[in-house]
Structure formats: C-alpha cells, structure tokens
Design a protein around this motif. Structure first.
Motif, mmCIF file in Angstrom:
data_model
loop_
_atom_site.group_PDB
_atom_site.id
_atom_site.type_symbol
_atom_site.label_atom_id
_atom_site.label_comp_id
_atom_site.label_asym_id
_atom_site.label_seq_id
_atom_site.Cartn_x
_atom_site.Cartn_y
_atom_site.Cartn_z
ATOM 1 N N HIS A 231 0.841 -1.197 0.000
ATOM 2 C CA HIS A 231 0.000 0.000 0.000
ATOM 3 C C HIS A 231 0.879 1.251 0.000
ATOM 4 O O HIS A 231 1.931 1.272 0.640
ATOM 5 C CB HIS A 231 -0.912 -0.010 1.234
ATOM 6 N N PRO A 232 0.463 2.327 -0.699
ATOM 7 C CA PRO A 232 1.286 3.551 -0.753
ATOM 8 C C PRO A 232 1.601 4.179 0.610
ATOM 9 O O PRO A 232 2.650 4.797 0.774
ATOM 10 C CB PRO A 232 0.444 4.517 -1.599
ATOM 11 N N SER A 233 0.734 4.018 1.580
ATOM 12 C CA SER A 233 0.979 4.634 2.888
ATOM 13 C C SER A 233 1.859 3.787 3.797
ATOM 14 O O SER A 233 2.258 4.241 4.866
ATOM 15 C CB SER A 233 -0.352 4.924 3.592
ATOM 16 N N TYR A 234 2.187 2.591 3.372
ATOM 17 C CA TYR A 234 2.968 1.692 4.222
ATOM 18 C C TYR A 234 4.334 2.281 4.575
ATOM 19 O O TYR A 234 4.786 2.157 5.715
ATOM 20 C CB TYR A 234 3.141 0.328 3.555
ATOM 21 N N GLU A 235 4.952 2.954 3.648
ATOM 22 C CA GLU A 235 6.284 3.514 3.896
ATOM 23 C C GLU A 235 6.257 4.533 5.043
ATOM 24 O O GLU A 235 7.128 4.536 5.906
ATOM 25 C CB GLU A 235 6.829 4.177 2.630
ATOM 26 N N ALA A 236 5.223 5.379 5.085
ATOM 27 C CA ALA A 236 5.115 6.385 6.148
ATOM 28 C C ALA A 236 4.784 5.756 7.496
ATOM 29 O O ALA A 236 5.157 6.283 8.544
ATOM 30 C CB ALA A 236 4.038 7.412 5.785
ATOM 31 N N LEU A 237 4.097 4.611 7.483
ATOM 32 C CA LEU A 237 3.626 3.993 8.722
ATOM 33 C C LEU A 237 4.475 2.825 9.217
ATOM 34 O O LEU A 237 4.362 2.438 10.379
ATOM 35 C CB LEU A 237 2.187 3.491 8.526
ATOM 36 N N SER A 238 5.307 2.254 8.374
ATOM 37 C CA SER A 238 6.023 1.028 8.722
ATOM 38 C C SER A 238 6.830 1.090 10.020
ATOM 39 O O SER A 238 6.834 0.111 10.773
ATOM 40 C CB SER A 238 6.906 0.557 7.561
ATOM 41 N N PRO A 239 7.487 2.200 10.371
ATOM 42 C CA PRO A 239 8.223 2.201 11.642
ATOM 43 C C PRO A 239 7.317 2.040 12.860
ATOM 44 O O PRO A 239 7.739 1.536 13.896
ATOM 45 C CB PRO A 239 8.906 3.570 11.679
ATOM 46 N N TYR A 240 6.073 2.458 12.736
ATOM 47 C CA TYR A 240 5.148 2.444 13.876
ATOM 48 C C TYR A 240 4.308 1.168 13.941
ATOM 49 O O TYR A 240 3.893 0.759 15.022
ATOM 50 C CB TYR A 240 4.218 3.654 13.810
ATOM 51 N N LEU A 241 4.060 0.542 12.801
ATOM 52 C CA LEU A 241 3.219 -0.655 12.772
ATOM 53 C C LEU A 241 3.856 -1.807 13.547
ATOM 54 O O LEU A 241 3.175 -2.513 14.285
ATOM 55 C CB LEU A 241 2.922 -1.076 11.326
ATOM 56 N N SER A 242 5.166 -1.963 13.397
ATOM 57 C CA SER A 242 5.843 -3.032 14.127
ATOM 58 C C SER A 242 6.113 -2.652 15.583
ATOM 59 O O SER A 242 6.181 -3.508 16.457
ATOM 60 C CB SER A 242 7.151 -3.408 13.424
ATOM 61 N N LYS A 243 6.240 -1.360 15.848
ATOM 62 C CA LYS A 243 6.516 -0.901 17.212
ATOM 63 C C LYS A 243 5.287 -0.998 18.108
ATOM 64 O O LYS A 243 5.397 -1.259 19.309
ATOM 65 C CB LYS A 243 7.016 0.544 17.164
ATOM 66 N N TYR A 244 4.096 -0.780 17.537
ATOM 67 C CA TYR A 244 2.831 -0.840 18.284
ATOM 68 C C TYR A 244 1.867 -1.798 17.581
ATOM 69 O O TYR A 244 0.874 -1.364 16.987
ATOM 70 C CB TYR A 244 2.209 0.562 18.395
ATOM 71 N N PRO A 245 2.151 -3.097 17.614
ATOM 72 C CA PRO A 245 1.355 -4.051 16.830
ATOM 73 C C PRO A 245 -0.123 -4.132 17.229
ATOM 74 O O PRO A 245 -0.971 -4.374 16.373
ATOM 75 C CB PRO A 245 2.065 -5.390 17.070
ATOM 76 N N LYS A 246 -0.456 -3.916 18.495
ATOM 77 C CA LYS A 246 -1.865 -3.992 18.909
ATOM 78 C C LYS A 246 -2.689 -2.858 18.317
ATOM 79 O O LYS A 246 -3.891 -3.005 18.113
ATOM 80 C CB LYS A 246 -1.986 -3.965 20.433
ATOM 81 N N ALA A 247 -2.066 -1.738 18.035
ATOM 82 C CA ALA A 247 -2.775 -0.580 17.483
ATOM 83 C C ALA A 247 -2.517 -0.398 15.983
ATOM 84 O O ALA A 247 -3.001 0.565 15.393
ATOM 85 C CB ALA A 247 -2.366 0.677 18.239
ATOM 86 N N ALA A 248 -1.790 -1.327 15.376
ATOM 87 C CA ALA A 248 -1.384 -1.169 13.976
ATOM 88 C C ALA A 248 -2.568 -1.087 13.017
ATOM 89 O O ALA A 248 -2.601 -0.238 12.129
ATOM 90 C CB ALA A 248 -0.460 -2.310 13.567
#
Length: 118
Positions: free
Chosen positions: A4-21
């Motif tokens: 997804h195009p927004s994955y690059e902007a969000l990727s550092p946070y998705l793995s850091k906060y998996p319950k809220a990803a």
C-alpha cells in the motif's frame, strides 16, 4: 499491507505498536486518502502504546489531533489524560474508533467538563 502507498510512512510504527497497527493504518488512510487532510503527521504516544496523528482538514487552518483505537479496546480516563499530555494539551482530540468492518466513528473529546453548544 506492505504494498500500500501509505505503508512507507507507517512502517516504523506498525511493528513498534502491533496492537494498534490496524487502527493506525485504517485511520491514517481515511484521513489522508478519503478525507484529504493536509500536513498529516504521525505522532508517537508511548504512554498510550500507540501513535496519533496531527493534520488539517481541507480548507481549514486549525491543526487537529486524532488518536485511533479499536472498538474492542477499553479506555480509561487516565489513558485520555495521557493522550492529551503527550499531544501537547490541544483544546480537543478526535478519537477514531475503528470497527472490524472498516467503519470509523470520530468522537471529539475535550478536557474537563464542557458545556454542549445550544
């Protein structure tokens, strides 16, 4: 999700906060792509174990804060106080409640007791 195009902007946070990803990904895309907010930035809220966002609605100057969460989460008043503190005490915060069917409901939360408009 990683295509997804927004994955690059969000990727550092998705793995850091998996319950809220999931809530973060869904809310970010709603604000950025569907509602077309500008100046959208992700803000870490470590005391709330998630990220929030700041941005502007189209044709508005006010910088608004949004915190995504899931409908299945239990939130406390202490959690809300922490959210306001970590966002720099804005006049209000929009709580983006995400459901399993991809619906999002935004609730405007203000600190203290606020009289509703007439």
């Amino acid at each position: 999700m990683d295509k997804h195009p927004s994955y690059e902007a969000l990727s550092p946070y998705l793995s850091k906060y998996p319950k809220a990803a999931g809530s973060l990904f869904q809310t970010y895309n709603d604000l950025k792509l569907a509602q077309q907010w500008t100046d959208l930035e992700v803000v870490e809220l470590p005391g709330c174990a998630r990220c929030g966002m700041r941005g502007r609605r189209p044709q508005m100057d006010d910088l608004l804060c949004v915190v995504p969460c899931s409908l299945s989460e239990s939130l406390s008043t202490e959690w809300i106080r922490t959210t306001f503190k970590e966002l720099g005490s804005p006049p209000h915060v929009y709580l983006a409640i995400n459901t399993e069917d991809s619906s999002i409901v935004y609730y405007k939360i203000s600190p203290g007791i606020v009289k509703p408009p007439l």
